[in-house]
Design a protein around this motif. Sequence first.
Motif, short mmCIF file in Angstrom:
data_model
loop_
_atom_site.label_atom_id
_atom_site.label_comp_id
_atom_site.label_asym_id
_atom_site.label_seq_id
_atom_site.Cartn_x
_atom_site.Cartn_y
_atom_site.Cartn_z
N LYS A 1 0.22 3.97 21.56
CA LYS A 1 -0.02 5.17 22.37
C LYS A 1 1.24 6.00 22.61
CE LYS A 1 -3.00 5.40 25.67
NZ LYS A 1 -4.00 6.26 24.99
N GLU A 2 2.11 6.08 21.60
CA GLU A 2 3.30 6.91 21.73
C GLU A 2 3.81 7.33 20.35
OE1 GLU A 2 5.99 4.29 23.81
OE2 GLU A 2 6.85 3.54 21.92
N ASN B 1 1.49 8.90 25.28
CA ASN B 1 0.17 9.49 25.54
C ASN B 1 -0.40 8.82 26.79
OD1 ASN B 1 -2.37 10.56 25.53
ND2 ASN B 1 -3.00 9.65 23.58
N LYS B 2 -0.45 9.56 27.89
CA LYS B 2 -0.90 8.99 29.16
C LYS B 2 -2.40 9.19 29.39
CE LYS B 2 3.65 9.72 31.26
NZ LYS B 2 4.41 10.37 32.36
N ARG B 3 -3.05 9.90 28.50
CA ARG B 3 -4.49 10.10 28.66
C ARG B 3 -5.25 8.83 28.30
NH1 ARG B 3 -5.81 16.10 26.08
NH2 ARG B 3 -4.29 17.29 27.33
N THR B 4 -6.40 8.68 28.94
CA THR B 4 -7.27 7.54 28.65
C THR B 4 -8.71 8.02 28.50
OG1 THR B 4 -7.61 7.11 31.01
CG2 THR B 4 -5.79 5.93 29.94
N GLY B 5 -9.51 7.16 27.89
CA GLY B 5 -10.93 7.49 27.77
C GLY B 5 -11.24 8.35 26.58
N LYS B 6 -12.45 8.91 26.58
CA LYS B 6 -12.94 9.71 25.47
C LYS B 6 -12.05 10.93 25.24
CE LYS B 6 -17.15 11.91 23.72
NZ LYS B 6 -18.57 12.25 24.01
N SER C 1 -8.99 10.90 24.15
CA SER C 1 -7.57 10.67 24.45
C SER C 1 -6.74 10.32 23.22
CB SER C 1 -7.43 9.54 25.48
OG SER C 1 -7.92 8.31 24.95
N PHE D 1 -4.51 10.77 20.31
CA PHE D 1 -3.64 11.89 19.94
C PHE D 1 -3.79 12.26 18.47
CE2 PHE D 1 0.52 13.29 18.27
CZ PHE D 1 0.60 14.50 18.92
N ASP E 1 5.67 17.25 26.78
CA ASP E 1 4.53 16.33 26.80
C ASP E 1 3.98 16.18 25.38
OD1 ASP E 1 1.28 16.10 27.11
OD2 ASP E 1 2.33 15.02 28.72
N TRP F 1 1.08 16.30 24.30
CA TRP F 1 0.02 17.24 23.96
C TRP F 1 0.52 18.66 23.72
CZ3 TRP F 1 -4.36 15.22 22.43
CH2 TRP F 1 -4.64 13.91 22.84
#
Length: 233
Positions: free
Chosen positions: A127-128, A203-208, A210, A212, A229, A231
């Motif tokens: 996630k990065e 990437n700090k987003r989670t769920g549907k 998310s 990247f 960021d 995004w």
Amino acid sequence: MSSKETFSGENVCDSFSLPRMEPFRQEAKGDVELALKLYAWNAQMVAASLEQISYLEVLLRNAIDKQLAKEVKEDKNGIPWFLLHPYNTVAVPATDDWPFYEEDSAYICQAGRYFQEVKHIAFYADKEIKPNIPCIVARYDNVEWNEAEANRLVNSGNREYKRLGQVMRKGLEAGRQGGRYQVFILTREGDPRQVSLSSPFVNKRTGKGSAFVQRQRYTSVHQLRHAQDIWEL
């Protein structure tokens, strides 16, 4: 003021305005005539320098144009650099590929996979975006992938092919089955062509929605250096 009245130095200074003449009056220590002479000298120097500046401007503009044309391979693409996309980096999902790059400085994917012309590969794993952004040294597509081919390449007299063969051996050892692949030979950490970021982009987003990057995503070194960021890439 009558037609017979003449302009004094003070009149001329007032006509030029106080803010414009004040630096010259200060330099002349209040001597109005000397201030006007300094102002005239300054105007002459500016006029004389404009010719030299115009030469420099043309030389600098042409030098920048040549470098940008070279950067995007304008002669090969047949399209002026200012009409091409600004991206020079592709981000790829790399859960398994990042450890392989760290060990062997290469990226392997399916044969025939399309990529725009880029200079760098950014790895997205855990996630990065990893902070080490290698430069693409060589790219080989539709590479026959088996132990015999790896041995042939390693034993060849060609330095580039030998490197490819070494990567193939490592890939086979890591479980990449025979077939055909596309291989990117990349720079190692410490290479001056490598882009090193101060920290990873997390990437700090989670769920549907998310994820990247799912297949590949294009960005630029400039964006990687200045985005706040992930995004924004």
